[in-house]
Design a protein around this motif. Structure first.
Motif, short mmCIF file in Angstrom:
data_model
loop_
_atom_site.label_atom_id
_atom_site.label_comp_id
_atom_site.label_asym_id
_atom_site.label_seq_id
_atom_site.Cartn_x
_atom_site.Cartn_y
_atom_site.Cartn_z
N SER A 1 -1.55 0.90 23.44
CA SER A 1 -2.99 0.66 23.47
C SER A 1 -3.40 0.09 22.11
N ASP A 2 -4.70 -0.19 21.95
CA ASP A 2 -5.13 -0.67 20.62
C ASP A 2 -6.05 0.35 19.96
N HIS A 3 -6.34 0.12 18.69
CA HIS A 3 -7.00 1.17 17.92
C HIS A 3 -8.47 1.36 18.29
N GLN A 4 -9.02 0.42 19.07
CA GLN A 4 -10.39 0.64 19.51
C GLN A 4 -10.44 1.33 20.86
N VAL A 5 -9.51 0.99 21.71
CA VAL A 5 -9.52 1.53 23.08
C VAL A 5 -8.92 2.94 23.11
N PHE A 6 -7.81 3.13 22.40
CA PHE A 6 -7.09 4.40 22.52
C PHE A 6 -7.95 5.64 22.22
N GLY B 1 -7.15 -6.88 18.73
CA GLY B 1 -7.39 -8.30 18.44
C GLY B 1 -6.18 -9.19 18.68
N GLU B 2 -6.49 -10.47 18.86
CA GLU B 2 -5.50 -11.50 19.21
C GLU B 2 -4.33 -11.56 18.22
N ALA B 3 -4.62 -11.27 16.94
CA ALA B 3 -3.58 -11.38 15.91
C ALA B 3 -2.39 -10.47 16.20
N SER B 4 -2.59 -9.46 17.04
CA SER B 4 -1.47 -8.54 17.35
C SER B 4 -0.43 -9.16 18.28
N LYS B 5 -0.78 -10.28 18.92
CA LYS B 5 0.20 -10.90 19.83
C LYS B 5 1.18 -11.76 19.04
N ASN B 6 1.87 -11.12 18.07
CA ASN B 6 2.79 -11.91 17.24
C ASN B 6 4.18 -11.27 17.22
N GLY C 1 -7.36 -4.39 26.72
CA GLY C 1 -7.73 -5.71 27.22
C GLY C 1 -6.50 -6.59 27.38
N GLY C 2 -6.74 -7.89 27.48
CA GLY C 2 -5.66 -8.83 27.71
C GLY C 2 -4.64 -8.89 26.58
N VAL C 3 -5.06 -8.58 25.38
CA VAL C 3 -4.12 -8.61 24.25
C VAL C 3 -3.05 -7.54 24.44
N VAL C 4 -3.49 -6.31 24.70
CA VAL C 4 -2.54 -5.22 24.93
C VAL C 4 -1.68 -5.53 26.16
N GLY C 5 -2.32 -6.00 27.22
CA GLY C 5 -1.60 -6.28 28.46
C GLY C 5 -0.54 -7.36 28.29
N ASP C 6 -0.89 -8.44 27.60
CA ASP C 6 0.07 -9.54 27.41
C ASP C 6 1.26 -9.10 26.56
N LEU C 7 0.96 -8.36 25.50
CA LEU C 7 2.02 -7.92 24.58
C LEU C 7 2.89 -6.85 25.23
N VAL D 1 -10.31 -8.82 35.96
CA VAL D 1 -10.36 -9.85 37.01
C VAL D 1 -9.31 -10.94 36.82
N ASP D 2 -8.66 -10.95 35.63
CA ASP D 2 -7.77 -12.07 35.35
C ASP D 2 -6.46 -11.63 34.69
N ALA D 3 -6.53 -11.25 33.41
CA ALA D 3 -5.29 -11.10 32.63
C ALA D 3 -4.31 -10.07 33.17
N SER D 4 -4.81 -8.98 33.76
CA SER D 4 -3.88 -7.92 34.20
C SER D 4 -3.20 -8.26 35.52
N GLY E 1 1.11 -22.31 18.51
CA GLY E 1 0.23 -22.32 19.68
C GLY E 1 0.17 -20.97 20.38
N LYS E 2 -0.86 -20.83 21.21
CA LYS E 2 -1.09 -19.56 21.91
C LYS E 2 -0.20 -19.41 23.14
N ASN E 3 0.25 -18.21 23.38
CA ASN E 3 0.95 -17.84 24.62
C ASN E 3 2.18 -18.70 24.91
N1 LIG Z 1 -1.83 -12.93 31.20
C1 LIG Z 1 -2.83 -13.61 31.69
O1 LIG Z 1 -2.80 -14.07 32.84
C2 LIG Z 1 -4.04 -13.82 30.84
C3 LIG Z 1 -5.19 -14.38 31.40
C4 LIG Z 1 -6.32 -14.51 30.60
C5 LIG Z 1 -6.26 -14.10 29.27
N2 LIG Z 1 -5.12 -13.57 28.77
C6 LIG Z 1 -5.05 -13.12 27.38
O2 LIG Z 1 -5.97 -12.03 27.25
C7 LIG Z 1 -6.36 -11.94 25.87
C8 LIG Z 1 -7.83 -11.69 25.80
O3 LIG Z 1 -8.10 -10.48 26.45
P1 LIG Z 1 -9.50 -9.74 26.32
O4 LIG Z 1 -10.58 -10.71 26.46
O5 LIG Z 1 -9.41 -8.60 27.24
O6 LIG Z 1 -9.54 -9.33 24.79
P2 LIG Z 1 -8.95 -8.10 23.92
O7 LIG Z 1 -7.80 -7.48 24.56
O8 LIG Z 1 -8.79 -8.64 22.55
O9 LIG Z 1 -10.17 -7.08 23.93
C9 LIG Z 1 -11.38 -7.47 23.34
C10 LIG Z 1 -11.91 -6.42 22.37
O10 LIG Z 1 -12.52 -5.38 23.12
C11 LIG Z 1 -11.97 -4.12 22.75
N3 LIG Z 1 -12.00 -3.31 23.97
C12 LIG Z 1 -11.24 -3.49 25.07
N4 LIG Z 1 -11.64 -2.66 26.04
C13 LIG Z 1 -12.66 -1.94 25.54
C14 LIG Z 1 -13.50 -0.93 26.07
N5 LIG Z 1 -13.42 -0.55 27.35
N6 LIG Z 1 -14.43 -0.37 25.27
C15 LIG Z 1 -14.57 -0.81 23.99
N7 LIG Z 1 -13.83 -1.78 23.42
C16 LIG Z 1 -12.88 -2.33 24.21
C17 LIG Z 1 -10.61 -4.42 22.21
O11 LIG Z 1 -10.17 -3.42 21.33
C18 LIG Z 1 -10.85 -5.76 21.51
O12 LIG Z 1 -11.39 -5.53 20.26
C19 LIG Z 1 -5.91 -13.23 25.21
O13 LIG Z 1 -4.81 -12.97 24.38
C20 LIG Z 1 -5.51 -14.13 26.37
O14 LIG Z 1 -4.47 -15.01 26.01
C21 LIG Z 1 -4.02 -13.42 29.53
#
Ligand SMILES: NC(=O)c1ccc[n+]([C@@H]2O[C@H](COP(=O)([O-])OP(=O)(O)OC[C@H]3O[C@@H](n4cnc5c(N)ncnc54)[C@H](O)[C@@H]3O)[C@@H](O)[C@H]2O)c1
Length: 372
Positions: free
Chosen positions: A44-49, A75-80, A107-113, A138-141, A153-155
């Motif tokens: 998880s990340d430090h805001q969500v956990f 944040g996005e910087a963690s996808k490294n 969010g998508g950052v944790v999910g992608d990584l 609706v999308d990343a997960s 570049g990204k991803n």
């Molecule tokens: N795999 C895919 O198909 C796919 C599709 C679209 C996007 N993505 C990727 O998803 C990433 C973006 O994901 P995102 O928009 O979810 O951003 P994110 O994961 O960075 O989350 C956004 C911010 O919200 C915080 N947060 C998340 N859930 C929260 C909650 N319930 N309450 C309070 N804070 C919360 C996080 O800590 C972060 O600071 C990008 O890296 C993008 O490349 C992947």
């Protein structure tokens, strides 16, 4: 599987996408149903956990699951690659086994990584997505794309790794910052435009209630409507991925608004616009390109613009980004084939076509016209 679950089926696997309030605590019984008995490696990340981690940890431990937790910076910087390596070290040093499960909470950052880690550690262990942003729900997960970023570049480094389950607890959206929520709405609206006119109309109908509450940054829509909208938007992605898992055809339509959206993100150094905000601007430009080609009516361009605006999303390119810059950046898009940009263009609300014959001059005209 509950009746309300969505089912995503590919050539090799099938899994449920469950959307609703208060689902976090149901993880242990769902793991049992799936036959996942090994150790749980929660990422998880430090805001969500701190907000939601304990709501998973407690019931998992109560059911006797062994659990380890790793918290990455938000944040996005963690996808490294450094973060990736730290996660591998944590797993290997902790004795990860093939029967174990990696759970992504965030969010998508944790999910992608976490997804990429699960695809590669020991050549693959089970993976569960618990998305906590609207965009991730609706999308990343959904759909199994996982990736980290390269400095070029990204991803760019990733794998297809379908999860065993997507558990979207809509109550988690209550703490999501308003700007993140709005960025998620861009993807929801996108799903309406590309494939689901009824979803688009539902969003129009509830625009005033759904648009988030400026004053306290909460998600203002009552259940069960929240869950219904998210489920419908998720269903669009489920249908598309089920038909085209590896993006050989229809999956490209999910890229609507992304060609210019990605270009805008790149032109502004990835620190000005959230992804969804850039996609909203890209969607409006794509709608205008479609209109100029005679594909999309003026009324539909306006309907989309109004809906985006109701959900707090801008549709205008900033004046410090030139049309030439954007044009050059679109050629780096992953969807470019033989140097031809494949544009996803709406033909009506609920349908799109893919065109690689859009004249550059027409795109330039639209981009110049959109300057603030
Ligand atoms: N795999 C895919 O198909 C796919 C599709 C679209 C996007 N993505 C990727 O998803 C990433 C973006 O994901 P995102 O928009 O979810 O951003 P994110 O994961 O960075 O989350 C956004 C911010 O919200 C915080 N947060 C998340 N859930 C929260 C909650 N319930 N309450 C309070 N804070 C919360 C996080 O800590 C972060 O600071 C990008 O890296 C993008 O490349 C992947």
């Amino acid at each position: 599987m509950l009746p309300a679950d969505l089912l995503l089926t590919t050539a090799t696997t099938s899994y449920a996408i469950t959307v609703g309030p208060g689902l976090l605590e149901t993880l242990p019984e769902r793991l049992e149903t799936l036959g996942l008995k090994g150790k749980i490696w929660l990422i998880s990340d430090h805001q969500v956990f701190p907000i939601y981690g304990p709501r998973l940890e407690k019931p998992l431990k109560a059911k006797g699951y062994a659990l380890e937790t790793f918290i990455i910076p938000a944040g996005e910087a963690s996808k490294n690659q450094n973060q990736l390596w730290e996660l591998y070290t944590w797993l290997i040093a902790g004795g990860v086994e093939r029967r174990d499960t990696i759970v992504a909470l965030g969010g998508g950052v944790v999910g992608d990584l976490a997804g990429f880690v699960s695809a590669t550690i020991l050549r693959g262990v089970s993976f569960i997505q618990i998305p906590t942003t609207l965009l991730a729900m609706v999308d990343a997960s959904i759909g199994g794309k996982t990736a980290i970023n390269h400095t070029l570049g990204k991803n760019l480094i990733g794998a297809f790794q379908q999860p065993s389950l997507v558990l979207a607890d809509t109550l988690t959206l209550k703490t999501l910052p308003l700007r993140e929520l709005r960025a998620g709405w861009a993807e929801v609206i996108k799903h309406g435009v590309i494939r689901d006119a009824a979803l688009f109309s539902l969003l129009e109908k509830h625009a005033s209630e759904l648009a988030g509450n400026e004053a306290n940054s909460t998600f203002s829509l009552p259940e069960p409507l929240t869950g219904e909208v998210i489920r419908q938007a998720a269903a669009v992605k489920v249908a598309i991925v089920s038909a085209d898992e590896k993006e050989q055809g229809e999956r490209i339509t999910l890229n609507y608004g992304h060609t210019l959206g990605h270009a805008l993100e790149a032109a502004t150094g990835y620190d000005t616009f959230l992804h969804g905000e850039a996609v909203a601007i890209g969607m409006h430009a794509a709608a205008q390109i479609a209109h100029a080609l005679g594909l999309f009516t003026t009324e539909d361009v306006e309907r989309q613009e109004n809906l985006l605006s109701s959900y707090g999303l801008g549709t205008t390119f900033p004046s410090n980004v030139t049309a030439e810059q954007l044009m050059a950046l679109t050629l780096h898009d992953k969807k470019v084939r033989n140097k031809r940009i494949r544009w996803v263009l709406p033909t009506k609300i609920g349908a799109v076509s893919v065109r690689d014959d859009v004249p550059e001059a027409l795109i330039q005209t639209v981009l110049r016209a959109r300057k603030a």
